[in-house]
Design an enzyme around this catalytic site. Sequence first.
Site, PDB file in Angstrom:
ATOM      1  N   ASN A  13       0.871  -1.171   0.000  1.00  0.00           N
ATOM      2  CA  ASN A  13       0.000   0.000   0.000  1.00  0.00           C
ATOM      3  C   ASN A  13       0.913   1.228   0.000  1.00  0.00           C
ATOM      4  O   ASN A  13       1.459   1.599   1.035  1.00  0.00           O
ATOM      5  CB  ASN A  13      -0.894  -0.041   1.255  1.00  0.00           C
ATOM      6  CG  ASN A  13      -1.746   1.212   1.403  1.00  0.00           C
ATOM      7  OD1 ASN A  13      -1.810   2.036   0.497  1.00  0.00           O
ATOM      8  ND2 ASN A  13      -2.398   1.356   2.551  1.00  0.00           N
ATOM      9  N   LYS A  15       0.144   4.225  -0.300  1.00  0.00           N
ATOM     10  CA  LYS A  15      -0.505   5.426   0.245  1.00  0.00           C
ATOM     11  C   LYS A  15      -0.233   6.624  -0.684  1.00  0.00           C
ATOM     12  O   LYS A  15      -0.147   6.419  -1.892  1.00  0.00           O
ATOM     13  CB  LYS A  15      -0.037   5.672   1.686  1.00  0.00           C
ATOM     14  CG  LYS A  15      -0.181   4.386   2.532  1.00  0.00           C
ATOM     15  CD  LYS A  15      -0.078   4.608   3.987  1.00  0.00           C
ATOM     16  CE  LYS A  15      -0.252   3.259   4.706  1.00  0.00           C
ATOM     17  NZ  LYS A  15      -0.264   3.384   6.136  1.00  0.00           N
ATOM     18  N   HIS A  99      -9.720   1.411   4.423  1.00  0.00           N
ATOM     19  CA  HIS A  99      -8.482   1.578   5.178  1.00  0.00           C
ATOM     20  C   HIS A  99      -8.748   2.527   6.353  1.00  0.00           C
ATOM     21  O   HIS A  99      -9.525   3.491   6.210  1.00  0.00           O
ATOM     22  CB  HIS A  99      -7.388   2.141   4.271  1.00  0.00           C
ATOM     23  CG  HIS A  99      -6.038   2.076   4.919  1.00  0.00           C
ATOM     24  ND1 HIS A  99      -5.639   2.998   5.845  1.00  0.00           N
ATOM     25  CD2 HIS A  99      -5.047   1.172   4.807  1.00  0.00           C
ATOM     26  CE1 HIS A  99      -4.414   2.671   6.275  1.00  0.00           C
ATOM     27  NE2 HIS A  99      -4.035   1.564   5.652  1.00  0.00           N
ATOM     28  N   GLU A 101      -7.137   4.863   7.504  1.00  0.00           N
ATOM     29  CA  GLU A 101      -6.854   6.276   7.211  1.00  0.00           C
ATOM     30  C   GLU A 101      -8.025   6.934   6.477  1.00  0.00           C
ATOM     31  O   GLU A 101      -8.308   8.110   6.681  1.00  0.00           O
ATOM     32  CB  GLU A 101      -5.551   6.386   6.397  1.00  0.00           C
ATOM     33  CG  GLU A 101      -4.336   6.125   7.292  1.00  0.00           C
ATOM     34  CD  GLU A 101      -3.125   5.563   6.573  1.00  0.00           C
ATOM     35  OE1 GLU A 101      -3.066   5.614   5.331  1.00  0.00           O
ATOM     36  OE2 GLU A 101      -2.225   5.050   7.275  1.00  0.00           O
ATOM     37  N   GLU A 171      -5.961  -4.942  10.133  1.00  0.00           N
ATOM     38  CA  GLU A 171      -4.947  -3.923  10.412  1.00  0.00           C
ATOM     39  C   GLU A 171      -5.265  -3.197  11.715  1.00  0.00           C
ATOM     40  O   GLU A 171      -6.023  -2.205  11.696  1.00  0.00           O
ATOM     41  CB  GLU A 171      -4.904  -2.904   9.269  1.00  0.00           C
ATOM     42  CG  GLU A 171      -4.509  -3.491   7.929  1.00  0.00           C
ATOM     43  CD  GLU A 171      -3.844  -2.447   7.032  1.00  0.00           C
ATOM     44  OE1 GLU A 171      -2.769  -2.740   6.531  1.00  0.00           O
ATOM     45  OE2 GLU A 171      -4.398  -1.355   6.873  1.00  0.00           O
ATOM     46  N   GLY A 177       2.011   2.028  10.770  1.00  0.00           N
ATOM     47  CA  GLY A 177       3.018   3.079  10.659  1.00  0.00           C
ATOM     48  C   GLY A 177       3.693   3.435  11.973  1.00  0.00           C
ATOM     49  O   GLY A 177       4.365   4.462  12.063  1.00  0.00           O
ATOM     50  N   SER A 217       2.867  -2.357  10.279  1.00  0.00           N
ATOM     51  CA  SER A 217       4.302  -2.478  10.521  1.00  0.00           C
ATOM     52  C   SER A 217       4.860  -3.858  10.187  1.00  0.00           C
ATOM     53  O   SER A 217       5.764  -4.343  10.862  1.00  0.00           O
ATOM     54  CB  SER A 217       4.643  -2.081  11.966  1.00  0.00           C
ATOM     55  OG  SER A 217       4.227  -0.750  12.212  1.00  0.00           O
TER      56      SER A 217
END
Length: 257
Positions: A13, A15, A99, A101, A171, A177, A217
């Site tokens: 991904n 991003k 996701h 985010e 996730e 991250g 991660s």
Amino acid sequence: MNRKYRKTVIAGNWKMNMLASTVKPFMEELKANMPKVRPCEVVLCAPAVIVPTLLKAGKDCKVAAGAQDVSKYEKGAYTGEVSASQLADIGVKYCIVGHSERREYHGEDDMLVNAKAKALLEKGIVPIICVGESLEQREKDLTLEYIAYQIKAALNGIDATQVRRCVIAYEPIWAIGTGRTASAQQAQEVCEHIRAVIRGIYGARPARAVSILYGGSMNAKNAAELLAMPDIDGGLIGGASLKPVDFAAIVAATDQE
Ligand code: PGA
């Protein structure tokens, strides 16, 4: 991983990183480091504007191009949106939906995630449906309950034939991250639970056919241990997918019995 019943998928991904002009050198380095034995599907999910470049550059390296988001609408006056047919038309095979985010910064709720997954399935694109708990939910011991809720909401109205084509990505938000990976046991516990929830809705056969990925991660060092878990069928990789050598090492970690 369980290769008897389902595909292993390593999906990067990117991003909002990379440029179309950096794709070619990236792919060259990736190809040079990619293992010869590759018992998995390799996907890179890029910003929409970079997808066409990635589609071209990825062919040689057998890397499928994916998108990171899609509109729930089929077509029309939706400025800024990209539809599932537009993605399918250029050859996109996978697309991330839900996701954390997008849920956090763009206000996406479970109903929207569900609508997007359906729009993709209709056009033959595999949705990579993301779910995951916050740190607060984990600390309050609400993880399994919340994940079950997210899975049920995301799959609402999707039938047993379609669900076999879905990929789920677990996730945990606290692991994205942050460098703080879930332990292999923690990740396996939730992925096993996700499969049980799918089994509860659709029965044993569709449930064992769904690939469930871990994301948060994941890197060249911890991938093998996570992928050794029976219900973790691959990874959704952010940071480490921007480094060809690391991403290739994660792909190599799928070569285990
Ligand atoms: P990360 O991101 O690997 O950088 O933690 C994963 C993701 O957000 O998909």
